[in-house]
Design an enzyme around this catalytic site. Structure first.
Site, PDB file in Angstrom:
ATOM      1  N   LYS A  95       0.833  -1.165   0.116  1.00 16.81           N
ATOM      2  CA  LYS A  95       0.022  -0.058  -0.157  1.00 16.81           C
ATOM      3  C   LYS A  95       0.888   1.413  -0.027  1.00 16.81           C
ATOM      4  O   LYS A  95       1.575   1.522   0.788  1.00 16.81           O
ATOM      5  CB  LYS A  95      -1.041   0.124   1.139  1.00 16.81           C
ATOM      6  CG  LYS A  95      -1.689   1.190   1.206  1.00 16.81           C
ATOM      7  CD  LYS A  95      -2.552   1.507   2.524  1.00 16.81           C
ATOM      8  CE  LYS A  95      -3.305   2.744   2.607  1.00 16.81           C
ATOM      9  NZ  LYS A  95      -4.034   2.837   3.727  1.00 16.81           N
ATOM     10  N   GLY A 156      -8.467   9.562   9.197  1.00 13.80           N
ATOM     11  CA  GLY A 156      -8.669   9.675  10.598  1.00 13.80           C
ATOM     12  C   GLY A 156      -9.523  10.894  11.051  1.00 13.80           C
ATOM     13  O   GLY A 156     -10.079  11.112  12.164  1.00 13.80           O
ATOM     14  N   ALA A 183      -9.775   5.590   3.694  1.00 15.67           N
ATOM     15  CA  ALA A 183      -9.319   6.723   4.938  1.00 15.67           C
ATOM     16  C   ALA A 183     -10.581   7.703   4.912  1.00 15.67           C
ATOM     17  O   ALA A 183     -11.359   7.916   3.754  1.00 15.67           O
ATOM     18  CB  ALA A 183      -8.119   7.630   4.284  1.00 15.67           C
ATOM     19  N   GLY A 184     -10.627   8.285   6.094  1.00 13.07           N
ATOM     20  CA  GLY A 184     -11.801   9.214   6.358  1.00 13.07           C
ATOM     21  C   GLY A 184     -13.160   8.758   6.811  1.00 13.07           C
ATOM     22  O   GLY A 184     -14.180   9.519   7.034  1.00 13.07           O
ATOM     23  N   ASN A 205      -9.498   2.091   9.328  1.00 11.66           N
ATOM     24  CA  ASN A 205      -8.869   1.671  10.690  1.00 11.66           C
ATOM     25  C   ASN A 205      -9.420   2.426  11.688  1.00 11.66           C
ATOM     26  O   ASN A 205      -9.946   1.940  12.615  1.00 11.66           O
ATOM     27  CB  ASN A 205      -7.232   2.075  10.528  1.00 11.66           C
ATOM     28  CG  ASN A 205      -6.377   1.498  11.535  1.00 11.66           C
ATOM     29  OD1 ASN A 205      -5.187   1.652  11.340  1.00 11.66           O
ATOM     30  ND2 ASN A 205      -7.175   0.990  12.583  1.00 11.66           N
ATOM     31  N   THR A 206      -9.159   3.770  11.734  1.00  9.67           N
ATOM     32  CA  THR A 206      -9.467   4.592  13.032  1.00  9.67           C
ATOM     33  C   THR A 206     -10.920   4.462  13.589  1.00  9.67           C
ATOM     34  O   THR A 206     -11.169   4.308  14.798  1.00  9.67           O
ATOM     35  CB  THR A 206      -9.182   6.006  12.947  1.00  9.67           C
ATOM     36  OG1 THR A 206      -7.764   6.114  12.358  1.00  9.67           O
ATOM     37  CG2 THR A 206      -9.035   6.974  14.066  1.00  9.67           C
TER      38      THR A 206
END
Length: 257
Positions: A95, A156, A183-184, A205-206
């Protein structure tokens, strides 16, 4: 769904950072059904070989590893990190992240394209973290990328899909390239919206790791992704400007005077 010829049944890719404990991480991965997890080389090579215990957990779960170049700010740094990751994790997958701005963690698209070309020529199978810019995406495909990973919003931020129009345009422009929103995302409805646009998968993830109950949130995202994909396949009704009655008027009873 396939990435570089590898068939997968789960459309959720899960990050492995910021979990409150190794057990919660393992339980969240199992609850999500994810078959691919991202791993930072910096974590594996951390102080006191703390990464060894983490790597043992990941191997025990039987998931495929997607190493990343998180935190890299130059082409040279990203390429070097990718080579170290390939040696350590024994996979050609990478990645690719080349970050320009520390506030938004926005990709340096010029460095990203250059690094993608170098790595593709060296036998890597590149998953580039990019924006929804179609010109940049074209350059990445020309550089050898067979997967594109546009951001939904800054890493995040939990803001969801900041530019749904741009993401939809990317889907239309690349009908045969696997696309992953990366993301986001903050809540499962964001993931469902991405899937309803026709995206192949979501990486996050977050939103899971920092939830009050990461295991429950992992499961919630898995269900949302499944629902969104089913909705896309069912060909949703297009928005209309005017009301359309859902009850037919033909044959409606008429009362005489």
């Amino acid at each position: 769904m396939a990435f570089y010829g590898v068939e997968l049944t789960s459309r959720l890719l899960l990050g492995t950072a910021r979990y409150p404990s190794p057990k919660v991480l393992a339980d969240a991965i199992e609850a999500s059904g994810a078959q691919v997890v991202t791993v930072s080389l910096r974590r594996e090579a951390g102080s006191e070989r703390g990464g060894q215990a983490f790597w043992s957990i990941v191997r025990a779960l039987g998931v495929r590893v997607l190493p990343n170049t998180a935190g890299c700010h130059s082409v040279t740094e990203a390429v070097t990190t990718a080579h170290m990751a390939r040696e350590l994790f024994d996979t050609p997958w990478i990645k690719l992240e080349v970050i320009r701005d520390d506030e938004t963690l926005q990709p340096d698209v010029f460095g990203l394209v250059e690094a993608a070309r170098v790595l593709s020529e060296e036998g890597f199978e590149v998953f580039p973290y990019t924006t929804e810019d179609l010109a940049v995406a074209d350059r990445l495909v020309e550089a050898g990328c067979r997967v594109l990973m546009p951001w939904g919003a800054p890493i995040g931020s939990a803001r969801g899909l900041n530019n749904a129009y741009g993401l939809k345009a990317m889907r239309a422009h690349f009908p045969d390239i696997p696309l992953v929103v990366d993301a986001g995302l903050g809540v499962p409805s964001h993931a469902a919206a991405a899937m309803e646009l026709g995206y192949d998968a979501v990486l996050l993830n977050t939103a899971v790791a920092e939830a009050g109950d990461p295991v429950a949130m992992a499961r919630a995202f898995a269900l949302a992704i499944e629902a969104g994909r089913l909705a896309f396949a069912a060909r949703p009704l297009e928005p209309r400007d005017m009301a359309v009655p859902s009850t037919p008027v033909f044959g409606k009873a008429s009362l005489g005077d």
